[in-house]
Motif scaffolding. Structure first.
Motif, short mmCIF file in Angstrom:
data_model
loop_
_atom_site.label_atom_id
_atom_site.label_comp_id
_atom_site.label_asym_id
_atom_site.label_seq_id
_atom_site.Cartn_x
_atom_site.Cartn_y
_atom_site.Cartn_z
N GLY A 200 -23.48 0.24 -14.82
CA GLY A 200 -23.47 -1.06 -15.20
C GLY A 200 -22.36 -1.62 -14.89
N GLY A 201 -21.15 -1.16 -14.57
CA GLY A 201 -19.81 -2.14 -14.63
C GLY A 201 -19.72 -2.47 -13.05
N ASP A 202 -18.85 -3.23 -12.85
CA ASP A 202 -18.37 -3.70 -11.69
C ASP A 202 -17.00 -3.92 -11.38
N HIS A 203 -16.47 -2.74 -10.68
CA HIS A 203 -15.13 -2.09 -10.88
C HIS A 203 -14.27 -2.54 -9.46
N ARG A 204 -13.33 -3.53 -9.84
CA ARG A 204 -12.37 -3.91 -8.43
C ARG A 204 -11.38 -2.67 -8.68
N ILE A 205 -11.11 -2.06 -7.35
CA ILE A 205 -10.08 -1.20 -7.23
C ILE A 205 -8.97 -1.56 -6.56
N ALA A 206 -7.64 -1.68 -6.91
CA ALA A 206 -6.62 -2.00 -6.67
C ALA A 206 -5.31 -1.08 -6.60
N GLY A 207 -4.25 -1.37 -5.91
CA GLY A 207 -3.09 -0.52 -5.97
C GLY A 207 -2.25 -0.96 -7.34
N PRO A 208 -1.17 -0.25 -7.32
CA PRO A 208 -0.52 -0.65 -8.59
C PRO A 208 0.55 -1.66 -8.45
N GLU A 209 0.72 -2.26 -7.36
CA GLU A 209 1.70 -3.41 -6.82
C GLU A 209 0.96 -4.28 -6.12
N SER A 210 1.44 -5.60 -6.40
CA SER A 210 1.19 -6.80 -5.69
C SER A 210 2.26 -7.07 -4.69
N LEU A 211 1.98 -6.81 -3.30
CA LEU A 211 3.04 -6.80 -2.31
C LEU A 211 2.82 -7.87 -1.25
N THR A 212 4.00 -8.68 -0.90
CA THR A 212 4.14 -9.28 0.26
C THR A 212 3.88 -8.82 1.35
N GLY A 213 3.59 -9.23 2.81
CA GLY A 213 3.82 -8.53 3.95
C GLY A 213 4.99 -7.70 4.14
N ASP A 214 6.19 -8.22 3.84
CA ASP A 214 7.44 -7.59 3.73
C ASP A 214 7.53 -6.60 2.94
N GLU A 215 7.22 -6.72 1.82
CA GLU A 215 7.12 -5.66 0.87
C GLU A 215 6.51 -4.48 1.01
N LEU A 216 5.16 -4.76 1.82
CA LEU A 216 4.47 -3.66 2.12
C LEU A 216 5.11 -2.61 3.15
N VAL A 217 5.52 -3.47 4.12
CA VAL A 217 6.13 -2.75 5.42
C VAL A 217 7.28 -1.84 4.89
N ALA A 218 8.17 -2.47 3.83
CA ALA A 218 9.46 -1.63 3.39
C ALA A 218 8.98 -0.45 2.65
N ARG A 219 7.79 -0.33 2.13
CA ARG A 219 7.31 0.81 1.58
C ARG A 219 6.63 1.91 2.67
N VAL A 220 5.92 1.04 3.65
CA VAL A 220 5.48 1.93 4.64
C VAL A 220 6.81 2.43 5.35
N SER A 221 7.82 1.75 5.50
CA SER A 221 9.18 2.48 6.39
C SER A 221 9.58 3.46 5.49
N ALA A 222 9.69 3.21 4.12
CA ALA A 222 10.21 4.24 3.36
C ALA A 222 9.24 5.54 3.39
N GLY A 223 8.14 5.62 3.55
CA GLY A 223 7.14 6.64 3.74
C GLY A 223 7.22 7.42 5.11
N LEU A 224 7.58 6.57 6.18
CA LEU A 224 7.53 7.29 7.44
C LEU A 224 8.95 7.68 7.91
N GLY A 225 9.98 7.08 7.18
CA GLY A 225 11.23 7.32 7.55
C GLY A 225 11.79 6.39 8.74
N ARG A 226 11.13 5.42 9.04
CA ARG A 226 11.41 4.47 10.12
C ARG A 226 11.26 3.25 9.85
#
Length: 306
Positions: A200-226
């Motif tokens: 019966g519900g309508d569930h919007r699934i999102a991540g834990p943080e609201s990120l700009t493009g630059d914030e996103l790639v900072a986290r991707v960079s940390a995960g990849l080590g580059r």
């Protein structure tokens, strides 16, 4: 405590794709049997595993849907992206098979968040038509929909740019905040709802943080080590690239949602930017953060760099 009879398999649509494959993995991780609906034998062969029953079929083939739905109590339904009329017809075929087979409940996984009010953007129109069709059949169901999938980073063209040029270049300006989610998180949410009988519900699934493009790639960079840079690709250029790869006119259809977000920033904010908030029956759902997701998929990135 699960409300599902674990002696019967859960029917998973598009099981050979990214989204259906994630549902299959989530179901198996929770100890459920799966009946995996796939279109061709090579794809089916890749899915063979204990607890997985393969069903060859197609959303355009009523007989195969009837066979796949027989003996099933619960399903996770998703429809391949295409014109709204075609998507609705495919959903109707699946729902008719559910009704005839006595399926008790299902989760409808939609490709994106929707506006609450009607609009002309084709993907939102398709979502609304499929939702209306599901309600018309009268079976208990819940909806799961994502903000934007991190799995877009794993598309071959994106991997090539990320690992070859150090750039992630989606058709979204860097200023647009997004609470990125993943196919795996949406699959987990779908299985939690089925397991709990929470229809019966309508569930919007999102991540834990609201990120700009630059914030996103900072986290991707940390995960990849580059170091990875963000570049918001102009929409006209994006359309030309899609047309070149997939045929004239496809680019406009694929880009329409991004053009909508660019034209209606308040709508983009409400659909994309808000982090996950606890919801009925998903109070204990814990979305994966970007860095952890990248680390979990690091081998796929590194394989692209080999």
């Amino acid at each position: 405590m699960s409300m599902i009879d674990t002696s019967k398999p859960i029917l998973v649509f598009l099981a050979g794709g990214v989204q259906g494959g994630a549902v299959l993995r989530a179901a198996r991780a929770r100890g459920f049997k799966v009946r995996a609906l796939v279109r061709d034998r090579p794809c089916a062969a890749a899915l063979q595993a204990p607890g997985v029953e393969l069903a060859l079929g197609d959303l355009g083939d009523a007989a195969s849907l009837a066979a796949a739905s027989t003996g099933i109590d619960h399903a996770v339904l998703q429809v391949p992206i295409g014109p709204a009329a075609a998507m609705t017809a495919q959903a109707e075929s699946a729902l008719a098979a559910f009704k005839a087979a006595g399926v008790k409940s299902f989760v409808l996984k939609l490709a994106s968040a929707s506006r609450p009010a009607p609009c002309e953007e084709p993907s939102f129109v398709a979502n609304r038509m499929i939702e209306d069709t599901a309600r018309a059949f009268g079976l208990p169901f819940a909806i799961v929909r994502p903000t934007m999938y991190l799995d877009n980073l794993l598309k071959p063209s994106a991997l090539a740019e990320i690992m070859g040029e150090g750039v992630f270049a989606p058709p979204i300006p860097a200023s647009q905040r997004i609470a990125w989610t993943s196919a795996d998180d949406c699959a987990d949410a779908a299985l939690m709802l089925l397991e709990r009988g929470a229809m019966g519900g309508d569930h919007r699934i999102a991540g834990p943080e609201s990120l700009t493009g630059d914030e996103l790639v900072a986290r991707v960079s940390a995960g990849l080590g580059r170091t990875i840079r963000y570049h918001g690709q102009p929409l006209d250029e994006f359309e030309r690239e899609v047309d070149a790869a997939m045929g004239q006119g496809v680019g406009r259809r694929v880009a329409s949602k991004f053009r909508y977000f660019a034209a209606y920033p308040r709508e983009a904010e409400s659909i994309l930017a808000q982090p996950f908030a606890p919801q009925p029956s998903l109070e204990d759902f814990r979305p994966t953060d970007v860095e952890a997701w990248v680390r979990a998929h690091r081998m796929k990135f590194e394989d692209a760099d080999a």
